[in-house]
Design a protein around this motif. Structure first.
Motif, PDB file in Angstrom:
ATOM      1  N   VAL A   1       0.842  -1.202   0.000  1.00  0.00           N
ATOM      2  CA  VAL A   1       0.000   0.000   0.000  1.00  0.00           C
ATOM      3  C   VAL A   1       0.873   1.246   0.000  1.00  0.00           C
ATOM      4  O   VAL A   1       0.656   2.189  -0.767  1.00  0.00           O
ATOM      5  CB  VAL A   1      -0.951   0.001   1.219  1.00  0.00           C
ATOM      6  CG1 VAL A   1      -1.663   1.337   1.328  1.00  0.00           C
ATOM      7  CG2 VAL A   1      -1.957  -1.138   1.104  1.00  0.00           C
ATOM      8  N   LYS A   2       1.883   1.249   0.846  1.00  0.00           N
ATOM      9  CA  LYS A   2       2.799   2.383   0.910  1.00  0.00           C
ATOM     10  C   LYS A   2       3.539   2.552  -0.415  1.00  0.00           C
ATOM     11  O   LYS A   2       3.760   3.682  -0.880  1.00  0.00           O
ATOM     12  CB  LYS A   2       3.800   2.185   2.049  1.00  0.00           C
ATOM     13  CG  LYS A   2       4.688   3.388   2.304  1.00  0.00           C
ATOM     14  CD  LYS A   2       5.591   3.140   3.509  1.00  0.00           C
ATOM     15  CE  LYS A   2       6.499   4.336   3.769  1.00  0.00           C
ATOM     16  NZ  LYS A   2       7.391   4.102   4.923  1.00  0.00           N
ATOM     17  N   THR A   3       3.920   1.443  -1.031  1.00  0.00           N
ATOM     18  CA  THR A   3       4.628   1.490  -2.306  1.00  0.00           C
ATOM     19  C   THR A   3       3.763   2.139  -3.377  1.00  0.00           C
ATOM     20  O   THR A   3       4.213   3.031  -4.109  1.00  0.00           O
ATOM     21  CB  THR A   3       5.016   0.071  -2.764  1.00  0.00           C
ATOM     22  OG1 THR A   3       5.797  -0.557  -1.762  1.00  0.00           O
ATOM     23  CG2 THR A   3       5.816   0.120  -4.056  1.00  0.00           C
ATOM     24  N   ILE A   4       2.522   1.687  -3.482  1.00  0.00           N
ATOM     25  CA  ILE A   4       1.626   2.209  -4.515  1.00  0.00           C
ATOM     26  C   ILE A   4       1.368   3.702  -4.311  1.00  0.00           C
ATOM     27  O   ILE A   4       1.379   4.491  -5.262  1.00  0.00           O
ATOM     28  CB  ILE A   4       0.297   1.427  -4.526  1.00  0.00           C
ATOM     29  CG1 ILE A   4       0.553  -0.029  -4.944  1.00  0.00           C
ATOM     30  CG2 ILE A   4      -0.707   2.071  -5.481  1.00  0.00           C
ATOM     31  CD1 ILE A   4      -0.644  -0.937  -4.779  1.00  0.00           C
TER      32      ILE A   4
ATOM     33  N   THR B   1       0.576   2.181 -13.106  1.00  0.00           N
ATOM     34  CA  THR B   1      -0.234   3.271 -12.548  1.00  0.00           C
ATOM     35  C   THR B   1      -0.270   4.509 -13.443  1.00  0.00           C
ATOM     36  O   THR B   1      -0.926   5.498 -13.099  1.00  0.00           O
ATOM     37  CB  THR B   1       0.291   3.674 -11.157  1.00  0.00           C
ATOM     38  OG1 THR B   1       1.693   3.946 -11.246  1.00  0.00           O
ATOM     39  CG2 THR B   1       0.052   2.561 -10.152  1.00  0.00           C
ATOM     40  N   THR B   2       0.374   4.466 -14.604  1.00  0.00           N
ATOM     41  CA  THR B   2       0.424   5.667 -15.460  1.00  0.00           C
ATOM     42  C   THR B   2      -0.930   6.150 -15.971  1.00  0.00           C
ATOM     43  O   THR B   2      -1.049   7.336 -16.296  1.00  0.00           O
ATOM     44  CB  THR B   2       1.363   5.460 -16.666  1.00  0.00           C
ATOM     45  OG1 THR B   2       1.061   4.219 -17.301  1.00  0.00           O
ATOM     46  CG2 THR B   2       2.809   5.485 -16.232  1.00  0.00           C
TER      47      THR B   2
ATOM     48  N   ILE C   1      -6.754   2.272  -1.776  1.00  0.00           N
ATOM     49  CA  ILE C   1      -6.051   3.509  -2.114  1.00  0.00           C
ATOM     50  C   ILE C   1      -6.854   4.377  -3.065  1.00  0.00           C
ATOM     51  O   ILE C   1      -6.936   5.594  -2.899  1.00  0.00           O
ATOM     52  CB  ILE C   1      -4.685   3.190  -2.754  1.00  0.00           C
ATOM     53  CG1 ILE C   1      -3.841   2.388  -1.780  1.00  0.00           C
ATOM     54  CG2 ILE C   1      -3.966   4.461  -3.168  1.00  0.00           C
ATOM     55  CD1 ILE C   1      -2.573   1.866  -2.389  1.00  0.00           C
ATOM     56  N   PHE C   2      -7.463   3.762  -4.078  1.00  0.00           N
ATOM     57  CA  PHE C   2      -8.044   4.521  -5.176  1.00  0.00           C
ATOM     58  C   PHE C   2      -9.555   4.675  -5.029  1.00  0.00           C
ATOM     59  O   PHE C   2     -10.244   3.770  -4.570  1.00  0.00           O
ATOM     60  CB  PHE C   2      -7.739   3.828  -6.507  1.00  0.00           C
ATOM     61  CG  PHE C   2      -6.275   3.525  -6.707  1.00  0.00           C
ATOM     62  CD1 PHE C   2      -5.365   4.554  -6.885  1.00  0.00           C
ATOM     63  CD2 PHE C   2      -5.811   2.220  -6.702  1.00  0.00           C
ATOM     64  CE1 PHE C   2      -4.020   4.288  -7.058  1.00  0.00           C
ATOM     65  CE2 PHE C   2      -4.472   1.943  -6.875  1.00  0.00           C
ATOM     66  CZ  PHE C   2      -3.571   2.977  -7.049  1.00  0.00           C
ATOM     67  N   ASN C   3     -10.042   5.828  -5.486  1.00  0.00           N
ATOM     68  CA  ASN C   3     -11.487   6.000  -5.529  1.00  0.00           C
ATOM     69  C   ASN C   3     -12.035   5.317  -6.787  1.00  0.00           C
ATOM     70  O   ASN C   3     -11.281   4.776  -7.589  1.00  0.00           O
ATOM     71  CB  ASN C   3     -11.871   7.489  -5.497  1.00  0.00           C
ATOM     72  CG  ASN C   3     -11.292   8.266  -6.672  1.00  0.00           C
ATOM     73  OD1 ASN C   3     -11.245   7.786  -7.807  1.00  0.00           O
ATOM     74  ND2 ASN C   3     -10.843   9.500  -6.398  1.00  0.00           N
ATOM     75  N   HIS C   4     -13.334   5.354  -6.964  1.00  0.00           N
ATOM     76  CA  HIS C   4     -13.962   4.602  -8.054  1.00  0.00           C
ATOM     77  C   HIS C   4     -13.469   5.046  -9.427  1.00  0.00           C
ATOM     78  O   HIS C   4     -13.143   4.215 -10.286  1.00  0.00           O
ATOM     79  CB  HIS C   4     -15.483   4.756  -7.983  1.00  0.00           C
ATOM     80  CG  HIS C   4     -16.211   4.049  -9.080  1.00  0.00           C
ATOM     81  ND1 HIS C   4     -16.253   2.666  -9.186  1.00  0.00           N
ATOM     82  CD2 HIS C   4     -16.919   4.536 -10.152  1.00  0.00           C
ATOM     83  CE1 HIS C   4     -16.956   2.327 -10.247  1.00  0.00           C
ATOM     84  NE2 HIS C   4     -17.363   3.432 -10.861  1.00  0.00           N
TER      85      HIS C   4
END
Length: 395
Positions: free
Chosen positions: A74-77, A103-104, A162-165
């Protein structure tokens, strides 16, 4: 025109070299293009020495990468996505070119910036189901031995919080960039018959660095070759990332009177130490050219070198389907033999012995097919036009 280049942050040289080769061979020639690389501080020093622009960020210099990769995905992402956003804000690119940077889409598609992706068979698999193993993972998902890398597994499956929808929807589009560059040739990196937007795929031929040994390495190699004058050379490598054990293969060859050059640091018994040359990084094209047999993990760049030098090769199973698909394809074409991983086939050693016997009888490979593939590599590389890719991506 500003372009931002992003290699997979934990991919080592494997995912930097294609972007670097693309720049040196193609993009550098266009004076209207300002190409920026987003890499670690150590790599920045290497690139800047050659006049290549880099994003001035201490990417992974201010954190412990090994802890991030193995203990806190999680920290890495979070770290990677934040740094990519910062890099994008600094460069303000018109176009993003990436090699397996998952993740680009959060800085490309989310900001309506066209993205070109370096894609390989592991993304667009076409090998027959007969050859597929459901227990295999992509090489990016492979951690130590058979464990999975938490970073890639979590990013792909989107199990983190981590990410929203809307960000999740962007990440799911990773495999569908505006344009794709395949660093290979159509006969080996085959597109599926039913693939969408076929016109968005461009074959560049292998994006490799044709380096030569340094003066110091040349002296060491000359000494090694002089000490093993009467011995045929076998080159054995598993690349810079994979940890599949190969000690047994090295021992077999030195005991049979071969000399071995390898990138794998193994414990060699005293009687055979003079027959083994080790260096972690080697000029692969040169080493393959002086070898009688090449044994490798079938990484995207690596598998081209034996073909380009008309040298027989064996591929080692690594439990990774992206490599395995290519290894099976090379064996189908008759230009290499494949040794399955011990966990895939308990008889792997017998298979290895049979393949070596064929090599020694000069029946392992079809040299006519190797020469045909060599010609296809040359023609594909010559016919690749980067301006056509840029035009397609920017339209």
């Amino acid at each position: 025109m500003n372009i931002l280049n992003i290699p997979y942050f934990a991919g080592g040289l494997s995912h930097l070299i294609p972007l670097y080769a693309l720049h040196i061979k193609h993009l550098k020639k266009d004076t209207e293009i300002k190409n920026h690389f987003f890499v670690s501080k150590h790599t920045q020093n290497f690139l800047r020495a050659q006049g290549i622009s880099c994003v001035p960020l201490d990417y992974f210099e201010d954190v412990n990468e090994s802890i991030l990769m193995l203990q806190d995905s999680v920290k890495t992402i979070k770290y990677v996505t934040e740094k990519e956003r910062e890099a994008c804000e600094r460069v303000r690119p018109v176009l993003i070119i990436e090699d397996t940077s998952l993740t680009t889409p959060l800085i490309a598609e989310k900001n309506n910036i066209p993205r070109i992706s370096i894609q390989r068979t592991g993304i667009f698999r076409s090998i027959d189901n007969y050859f597929r193993n459901k227990n295999h993972v992509h090489s990016l998902q492979k951690g130590e031995h058979t464990e999975r890398s938490l970073f890639v597994s979590d990013t792909i499956s989107l199990k983190t919080k981590i990410f929203n929808h809307s960000e999740t929807l962007f990440l799911q589009q990773y495999v569908k960039p505006k344009a794709k560059i395949i660093p290979g040739i159509p006969t080996i990196e085959c597109l599926p018959d039913n693939i969408e937007n076929r016109e968005s795929y461009f074959y560049s031929g292998p994006l490799l660095v044709m380096d030569k040994p340094s003066k110091e390495l040349s002296i060491r190699l000359e000494d090694f070759l002089n000490r093993n004058k009467q011995k045929p050379i076998v080159f054995i490598t598993t690349g810079t990332i994979d940890k599949t054990p190969i000690e047994k293969f090295i021992e077999y060859f030195v005991e049979r009177g071969y000399a071995v050059i390898t990138t794998c640091n193994c414990d060699i018994r005293e009687p055979h130490k003079q027959s083994v040359f080790y260096k972690k990084l080697l000029p692969l094209n040169y080493i393959c050219g002086i070898s009688k047999l090449v044994i490798h993990q079938c990484g995207s760049g690596m598998y081209h070198y034996p073909i380009m030098n008309s040298v027989p090769s064996l591929t080692i199973g690594t439990l990774c389907y992206d490599r395995e698909d290519i290894a099976q394809r090379l064996q189908q074409l008759g230009v290499s033999g494949h040794i399955p991983h011990p966990e895939d086939n308990l008889n792997y050693w017998d298979i290895f012995l049979k393949l070596v016997k064929r090599f020694e009888e000069n029946t392992l490979v079809d040299f006519n097919e190797i020469n045909r593939l060599r010609l296809e590599i040359t023609e594909t590389s010559s016919n690749f036009k980067i301006d056509q890719v840029l035009q397609y991506a920017l339209q």
